[in-house]
Design an enzyme around this catalytic site. Sequence first.
Site, PDB file in Angstrom:
ATOM      1  N   GLU A 117       0.824  -1.218   0.000  1.00  0.00           N
ATOM      2  CA  GLU A 117       0.000   0.000   0.000  1.00  0.00           C
ATOM      3  C   GLU A 117       0.859   1.270   0.000  1.00  0.00           C
ATOM      4  O   GLU A 117       1.114   1.840   1.054  1.00  0.00           O
ATOM      5  CB  GLU A 117      -0.958   0.023   1.198  1.00  0.00           C
ATOM      6  CG  GLU A 117      -1.897   1.233   1.175  1.00  0.00           C
ATOM      7  CD  GLU A 117      -2.787   1.344   2.400  1.00  0.00           C
ATOM      8  OE1 GLU A 117      -3.656   2.224   2.410  1.00  0.00           O
ATOM      9  OE2 GLU A 117      -2.600   0.568   3.347  1.00  0.00           O
ATOM     10  N   LYS A 177      -2.741  -2.148  -2.939  1.00  0.00           N
ATOM     11  CA  LYS A 177      -3.775  -1.245  -2.422  1.00  0.00           C
ATOM     12  C   LYS A 177      -3.342   0.174  -2.758  1.00  0.00           C
ATOM     13  O   LYS A 177      -2.336   0.667  -2.240  1.00  0.00           O
ATOM     14  CB  LYS A 177      -3.967  -1.427  -0.913  1.00  0.00           C
ATOM     15  CG  LYS A 177      -5.075  -0.542  -0.345  1.00  0.00           C
ATOM     16  CD  LYS A 177      -5.454  -0.930   1.078  1.00  0.00           C
ATOM     17  CE  LYS A 177      -6.534  -0.002   1.622  1.00  0.00           C
ATOM     18  NZ  LYS A 177      -7.022  -0.407   2.960  1.00  0.00           N
TER      19      LYS A 177
END
Length: 296
Positions: A177, A214
């Site tokens: 992420e 992500k």
Amino acid sequence: MNAKQFEQMKNSKGFIAALDQSGGSTPKALKLYGVTEDQYSNEEQMFDLIHQMRTRIIKSPAFSHKKIIGAILFEQTMDRQIDGKYTADYLWDEKQVVPFLKVDKGLEPLDNDGVQLMKPITGLTELLTRANERHIFGTKMRSVIKKASPEGIARVVDQQFEVAKQIIAAGLVPIIEPEVDINIPDKSPAEAILRDEIRKHLDTLPATANVMLKLSLPTINNLYKEFTHHPRVVRVVALSGGYPREKANAILAENKGVIASFSRALTEGLSATQTDEQFNNTLAHTVEGIYEASVK
């Protein structure tokens, strides 16, 4: 690795619930839920209250694998129980929702390249061992990008993949992420740099390695579409990044093959003072909207 869980994460329709607020973000999450800081006097009580909130969400009829295919947990949530089962076991056994664990220890201060790297993840080996014992499927770790700096973004992605390799070696699937701050003026150039850096690393992974990505909802729709077809990527998911839920859903719906992994946008409108009927109806409405945006 659980083959049924892998198949669900790879191919099932739905989205990932991010229930991983940690020490720094828990007071804000509780406040939005209607629990103010004068209602607890120490960290232990605070974490008891956030676990009650998460338990209420997870046990709700609206929280089901038919719409929610995975959930990201905070370390303390992994070590706590729901109805006598560890949270990850409850998620999978009772809800058929795949459990993930947030493993990062927070962010370093903003550096001269306009990025925040992850703090060193001390005790990662031990944490991954415990994650396996608790039947966790994958992990999540977050960095932040606040400037379209090629050098800074390269360091963020290098660090993410370096840690991801340790997680893969432990038999888990890492969610990488590198969040791009949605409020920066050069968001679109930063995203283009990020896409190219991620591609470089994905293309060097061995055939036995699997990751998830992500990413912030991009300025240019479908910027990350290539990753939804990459052989090393199980799934591409999006964070809401501070957008109100309706706006986040609208942008997400334009990005084909990307599903949601919302945190604040998921709990928006939920309150500790709601009756169970009010709470469940509000959550069902939210889940339906995020699901529809994820499957378009």
